[in-house]
Design an enzyme around this catalytic site. Structure first.
Site, short mmCIF file in Angstrom:
data_model
loop_
_atom_site.label_atom_id
_atom_site.label_comp_id
_atom_site.label_asym_id
_atom_site.label_seq_id
_atom_site.Cartn_x
_atom_site.Cartn_y
_atom_site.Cartn_z
N GLY A 196 0.91 -1.11 -0.01
CA GLY A 196 0.06 0.00 0.01
C GLY A 196 0.88 1.33 -0.10
CB VAL A 200 -1.53 2.71 5.56
CG1 VAL A 200 -2.14 1.66 6.26
CG2 VAL A 200 -2.80 3.75 5.02
CD GLU A 218 7.53 -5.34 -1.37
OE1 GLU A 218 7.59 -4.62 -1.96
OE2 GLU A 218 8.24 -6.07 -0.79
CB CYS A 252 2.98 0.38 -6.47
SG CYS A 252 3.56 -1.28 -7.05
#
Length: 478
Positions: A196, A200, A218, A252
């Site tokens: 994410g 967070v 990751e 990402c």
């Protein structure tokens, strides 16, 4: 509360049940693990169409994207793990450097960590649930999966349907939002795998620290593209825009911004227009295309729209949106300064800042003055010296030359970030390695007692030979 969400009162009981399953040794036999892995692959294959429908409902993902990047990749990697995990799990025999230790049968075993937590993202909710779950199964762990609430259809389908394929006592789900996530993070896990964003990730890392729980993070970041004057512009642009517009840039490893050598800036922008016209023909083609995804939520759409409003850069391509459909057309912005709104956060959408630099040296300096370390640096060049110079003088989780995104297709390569883009590595054996720990084993024969007798008190005035030998070590001169 959503009817599909897991009641908060049930979460500690789920955790306790997983712990009991692990303590009973259910997940440890290699034959059991292999069957679960094959069942996991079977689940993805048999439910491919249903998963594609769920992803279209939540994200507007084209079916071809789902089949290529989620379904095929998941099945391929799970089957590879099923074929190789027994080799990964074999103990490593150790050959001691001291002759008198040879008979102790020293070895390193790969022991499962226990009950692990997998927190998967919304942008690739199938693939990035399957990869860590595959590793946990191969390692012999039990797992709780917390999928994203931003893809509710996919998450509910996974929770309901996977239970028909896997042992529900060993692998189960918690559905929900912040309250459910908070309840999960209050518990002690033996490893946490999170995919994410860094905001967070900090919350997860802080919660894990209370229990000294190891984590794999990751994350993402602003992955830059460097294009020099030797690049094949048309092919380069096609590859850059493909990664930027796949899943509407919600990846990402998407190209976040481009540093283009100033001498080829006009040709680069013309190539962008040409390629976009072929990807999405017609006026407003992307917003009418079945090959273009939606933005995941109203909140994310509002954030991206805000970036377009706030930027001081000049929009040269695109810039329109359809708020009802949560779509923003491919947008290219130039004259973007370092402190611009587009440069202060990962864009995670179909907006591409293009920045002119004098040469490779200025591009390297631009990257190194930023505080983040990107997940990947993309280089488009046919100059070998430029390639080497960029690699040697920058930091990133990975480097991909003359293509984008496809570095993640090689299962044998480690995938992961550095600094702000995360830590730990996944894919193949590395995912397995996340969920095991190395356990040293020795077995000293009783027959070695004579060799070891000098260690017992009462101690001799004269040191035993084995101790004296320490002082005889030869230390090389510096």
């Amino acid at each position: 509360m959503n009817a599909n969400y897991t009641p908060l009162s049930e979460i500690p009981a789920i955790h306790g049940s997983l712990q009991r399953t692990f303590r009973r040794g259910v997940t440890k036999p290699l034959s059991w693990r292999r069957r679960q892995l094959l069942q996991l692959a079977r689940f993805v294959k048999e439910n491919a169409d249903a998963l594609a429908e769920c992803l279209y409902h939540d994200l507007g993902k084209p079916k071809q994207e789902v089949m290529m990047l989620e379904v095929r990749s998941s099945v391929q990697r799970i089957l590879s793990a099923a074929e190789n995990f027994e080799k990964w799990a074999q103990p490593n025999l150790v050959n001691p450097s001291q002759p008198w230790q040879q008979g102790w049968n020293p070895r390193v075993e790969k022991s499962p960590k226990g009950v692990v937590l997998i927190i998967s993202p919304w942008n690739f909710p199938v693939l990035l649930t399957m990869i860590p779950l595959c590793g946990a199964i191969a390692a012999g762990c039990c797992a709780l999966i917390k999928p994203s609430e931003l893809t509710p259809t996919v998450s509910a389908f996974l929770a309901k349907s996977l239970s028909k394929y896997l042992d529900l006592n060993a692998y189960t789900f918690v559905l929900g939002e912040i309250p459910e996530m908070t309840a999960v993070l209050e518990l002690r896990w033996d490893h946490i795998s999170y995919t994410g964003n860094s905001r967070v990730a900090r919350i997860i890392a802080a919660a894990a620290a209370k229990h000294l729980t190891p984590v794999t993070l990751e994350l993402g970041g602003k992955s830059p593209v460097i294009v020099d004057s030797t690049a094949d512009l048309l092919i380069s642009v096609k590859r850059i825009l493909w990664s930027k517009l796949n899943a509407a840039g919600q990846i990402c490893v998407a190209s976040d911004y481009v540093l283009v050598q100033k001498s080829i800036m006009p040709e680069f922008l013309e190539a962008c227009k040409e390629v976009l016209a072929t990807f999405f023909p017609g006026i407003g083609g992307a917003l009418k295309s079945d090959s273009y995804s939606r933005i995941v939520s109203d909140l994310h759409f509002k954030r991206l729209k805000g970036l377009l409003v706030e930027t001081n850069g000049k929009t040269v391509v695109g810039g329109n949106w359809n708020e009802q459909q949560r779509q923003i057309e491919p947008t290219i912005v130039v004259d973007v300064e370092p402190g611009d709104a587009l440069m202060n956060q990962e864009i995670f959408g179909p907006i591409l800042p293009v920045i002119a630099v004098e040469d490779i040296n200025e591009a390297i300096e631009y990257l190194n003055t930023r505080n983040d370390s990107p997940l990947v640096i993309y280089i488009f060049s046919q100059n070998e010296e430029n390639k080497k110079k960029i690699i040697a003088n920058t930091t990133s989780g990975a480097v991909a030359i003359n293509d984008t995104f496809m570095q993640v297709a090689i299962e044998e390569l480690p995938f992961g970030g550095v600094g702000e883009s995360g830590h730990g590595r996944i894919f193949g054996k590395r995912t397995f390695d996340n969920f095991v720990y190395e356990r040293s084993i020795t077995d000293t024969p009783y027959g070695d007692e004579e060799v070891l007798a000098g260690r017992y008190p009462p101690y001799q005035e004269e040191c035993p030979e084995i101790v004296k030998s320490i002082l005889e070590y030869s230390i090389p001169d510096v």
